[in-house]
Design a protein around this motif. Structure first.
Motif, short mmCIF file in Angstrom:
data_model
loop_
_atom_site.label_atom_id
_atom_site.label_comp_id
_atom_site.label_asym_id
_atom_site.label_seq_id
_atom_site.Cartn_x
_atom_site.Cartn_y
_atom_site.Cartn_z
N ALA A 162 -2.22 21.59 -13.73
CA ALA A 162 -2.71 20.44 -13.58
C ALA A 162 -4.36 20.60 -14.41
CB ALA A 162 -2.77 20.61 -12.28
N TRP A 163 -5.20 22.35 -13.97
CA TRP A 163 -6.51 22.26 -14.20
C TRP A 163 -6.99 22.11 -15.65
CZ3 TRP A 163 -10.76 23.02 -11.86
CH2 TRP A 163 -11.78 22.75 -12.45
N ALA A 164 -5.96 22.61 -16.28
CA ALA A 164 -6.78 21.85 -18.01
C ALA A 164 -6.48 20.63 -17.82
CB ALA A 164 -5.69 22.63 -18.72
N GLY A 165 -5.09 19.62 -17.57
CA GLY A 165 -5.65 18.31 -17.45
C GLY A 165 -6.27 17.85 -16.36
N ALA A 166 -7.17 18.32 -15.46
CA ALA A 166 -8.33 17.65 -14.54
C ALA A 166 -9.48 17.92 -15.84
CB ALA A 166 -8.27 18.38 -13.79
N GLU A 167 -9.95 19.83 -16.30
CA GLU A 167 -11.13 19.62 -17.48
C GLU A 167 -11.48 18.18 -18.61
OE1 GLU A 167 -13.55 22.38 -16.34
OE2 GLU A 167 -11.80 23.88 -16.92
N ARG A 168 -9.29 18.61 -19.44
CA ARG A 168 -10.01 17.26 -20.26
C ARG A 168 -9.98 15.73 -19.68
NH1 ARG A 168 -7.64 19.71 -24.80
NH2 ARG A 168 -7.30 17.70 -25.64
N LEU A 169 -9.53 15.82 -18.60
CA LEU A 169 -10.00 14.16 -18.24
C LEU A 169 -11.34 13.64 -17.61
CD1 LEU A 169 -8.22 11.50 -17.04
CD2 LEU A 169 -8.04 12.72 -14.77
N ALA A 170 -11.98 15.10 -17.35
CA ALA A 170 -13.31 14.79 -17.13
C ALA A 170 -13.36 14.76 -18.56
CB ALA A 170 -13.97 16.52 -16.32
N TYR A 171 -13.47 14.47 -19.50
CA TYR A 171 -13.84 14.61 -21.02
C TYR A 171 -13.56 13.30 -21.28
CZ TYR A 171 -16.37 18.80 -21.35
OH TYR A 171 -17.78 19.60 -21.44
N GLY A 172 -12.70 13.00 -20.28
CA GLY A 172 -12.19 11.08 -20.62
C GLY A 172 -11.00 11.56 -21.85
N LEU A 173 -10.83 12.87 -22.82
CA LEU A 173 -9.58 13.67 -23.13
C LEU A 173 -8.03 12.82 -22.78
CD1 LEU A 173 -11.13 16.57 -23.97
CD2 LEU A 173 -10.71 14.37 -25.96
N THR A 174 -7.40 11.85 -22.88
CA THR A 174 -6.24 11.80 -22.36
C THR A 174 -4.92 11.10 -23.92
OG1 THR A 174 -6.97 9.09 -22.49
CG2 THR A 174 -6.81 10.40 -20.01
N ASP A 175 -3.88 10.88 -23.03
CA ASP A 175 -2.91 11.08 -24.49
C ASP A 175 -2.43 9.74 -23.71
OD1 ASP A 175 -2.68 13.84 -25.54
OD2 ASP A 175 -3.35 14.35 -24.04
N THR A 176 -1.45 9.42 -25.40
CA THR A 176 -0.79 7.87 -25.23
C THR A 176 0.90 8.59 -24.45
OG1 THR A 176 -0.64 8.15 -27.67
CG2 THR A 176 -2.51 6.73 -26.24
N LEU A 177 1.29 7.22 -24.45
CA LEU A 177 3.31 7.63 -24.14
C LEU A 177 3.36 7.87 -25.16
CD1 LEU A 177 2.60 5.16 -21.19
CD2 LEU A 177 2.61 8.17 -20.58
N ASP A 178 3.02 7.72 -26.51
CA ASP A 178 4.02 8.44 -27.39
C ASP A 178 4.13 9.49 -27.63
OD1 ASP A 178 1.59 7.63 -28.26
OD2 ASP A 178 2.15 6.48 -30.27
N THR A 179 3.06 10.14 -27.26
CA THR A 179 2.54 11.41 -27.61
C THR A 179 4.61 12.66 -27.46
OG1 THR A 179 0.54 11.65 -26.55
CG2 THR A 179 1.17 13.59 -26.80
N ALA A 180 4.32 12.84 -28.76
CA ALA A 180 5.47 13.95 -29.05
C ALA A 180 5.00 15.91 -28.56
CB ALA A 180 5.98 13.93 -30.14
N PRO A 181 5.90 16.28 -28.14
CA PRO A 181 6.22 17.80 -27.77
C PRO A 181 6.10 18.25 -28.92
CG PRO A 181 8.56 16.47 -27.20
CD PRO A 181 7.41 15.62 -27.55
N LYS A 182 4.47 19.27 -28.72
CA LYS A 182 5.18 20.31 -29.87
C LYS A 182 5.22 21.65 -30.05
CE LYS A 182 0.82 17.19 -30.90
NZ LYS A 182 0.49 17.30 -29.26
N PRO A 183 6.55 22.01 -30.35
CA PRO A 183 7.31 23.41 -29.64
C PRO A 183 6.26 24.57 -30.73
CG PRO A 183 9.02 21.81 -30.83
CD PRO A 183 7.25 21.39 -30.49
#
Ligand code: KG4
Ligand code: ZN
Length: 361
Positions: free
Chosen positions: A315-336
């Motif tokens: 959640a925190w890493a998400g918040a740090e990225r969101l603060a820079y506007g770094l979001t992902d699209t709904l077709d983002t694939a998981p990356k093993p």
């Protein structure tokens, strides 16, 4: 901003809600972790299929609990984050798809978080730590020394050439007939052991790079165990103590090399930060402080439940990225597989705080 984070990369299912204020300070509103250790113990390791099924069964309930404990509704979230890799594909699909569903239904941004980035940024949640700093990440799947220069700006200084440190503890436990997970069992047995009885190798020690190698040490331990068989309790304790001492000596030397590389490339780090399950080993915790001081910096060790896998770090890493506007699209694939240095970073962001004082507090 308020972000929900989901963690399903391995054998912990976790959901958490964190708040990040405009100054960049963080607060955990809820942090619910379900460890699947019991499900995997009989097999002596994580079984991917069992892990994926357990994530499916439990994740919805954990999210409901995390939201309730935080006192928040989905509508009040600013973003939904999930660990999108690296990790076991079945678990990644469960966590990322669940986050996508919540993001889609409630019209919230999705943040696909790199699990290693989440470990890397946890010290900013717990200690409000400024960049740059040096991360030592030692878990069951990863052993890395990384320069953490800014959000999304990570340079790997060292890694393992074969097994991760936690994995070596787990394999040692298996060789000696101790319970899974091996780290805590080896540490317990080592307490009554003689660390000098077996002359095990210290691979990589003295090299100028900051890499690790564990497989030779593990093989040497197996050969010593075979020579002593059948093993008495004292033999097991002495083997564990000798193994743990060899790992500790290697970690000390590799961190010395890593901190030196950090200094040469980026100047003095604000701190040495440790994360991952291995960082809960008392013998290793003790030497980390000495490593930091020798390297001219301070040790920041988040509390043990935030060093091991949890939802708050996602959640925190998400918040740090969101603060820079770094979001992902709904077709983002998981990356093993997803190395840290392939994580995206903010465009044109000045790397270091211009007010940054490199002298450690
Ligand atoms: O970070 P973590 O909980 O999960 C991931 O691997 O992502 O780390 C688990 C690993 C296991 O390999 C476990 O044996 C090791 O950390 N570990 C320890 C200790 N506690 C956990 N290794 C050495 N000493 C410990 N006390
Ligand atoms: Zn982890």
């Amino acid at each position: 901003m308020i972000v929900l984070g989901l963690e399903t990369t391995c054998d912990e299912t976790a959901a958490a809600v964190v708040e990040r204020d405009d100054d960049g300070r963080g607060r955990i509103l809820s942090n619910v972790v379900f460890s699947q250790i019991d499900e995997h113990a009989a097999f002596g390791g994580v079984v991917p299929e069992i892990a994926a099924r357990a994530h499916v069964e439990i994740l919805d309930g954990l999210i409901a609990q995390a939201m309730q404990e935080a006192g928040k509704s989905f509508a009040s979230l600013d973003g939904v984050a999930a660990a999108a890799g690296p990790g076991l594909i079945g678990g990644l699909i469960v966590g990322l798809t669940t986050a996508k569903a919540i993001a889609l239904v409630h019209e919230k941004p999705l943040i696909a978080v790199n699990h290693l980035e989440a470990h890397a940024l946890t010290a900013r949640l717990t200690n409000d730590l400024p960049f740059p700093y040096c991360l030592f990440l030692a878990s069951g799947g990863h052993t890395q020394i990384v320069a953490i220069l800014g959000v999304g700006d990570y340079v790997r200084l060292g890694t393992t050439l074969d097994d991760a440190i936690g994995e070596a503890f787990d394999k040692t436990a298996k060789i000696l007939g101790l319970a899974y997970p091996g780290g805590p069992a080896v540490e317990r047995a080592a307490r009554d052991g003689d660390p000098a009885r077996f002359a095990l190798p210290r691979p990589m020690v003295g090299r100028p790079d900051a890499n690790f190698s564990l497989s030779g040490l593990k093989t040497a331990l197996r050969l010593e165990a075979e020579k002593c068989a059948p093993l008495s309790d004292q033999d097991v304790s002495d083997l564990c103590a000798s193994f743990q001492q060899a790992v500790a000596d290697m970690v000390k030397d590799r961190l010395r090399a890593g901190l030196k590389l950090f200094r040469e490339k980026f100047g003095p780090p604000m701190a040495l930060v440790a994360a991952g399950g291995v960082a809960s080993n008392q013998a290793i915790r003790k030497l980390l402080n000495a490593c930091a001081l020798d390297g001219g910096t301070v040790l920041v060790l988040p509390r043990p439940d935030l060093c091991t896998d949890n939802g708050a770090m996602i959640a925190w890493a998400g918040a740090e990225r969101l603060a820079y506007g770094l979001t992902d699209t709904l077709d983002t694939a998981p990356k093993p597989r997803w190395p840290l240095d392939q994580v995206s970073k903010p465009a044109d962001e000045p790397r270091l705080d211009p007010t940054f004082d490199p002298t450690p507090a």
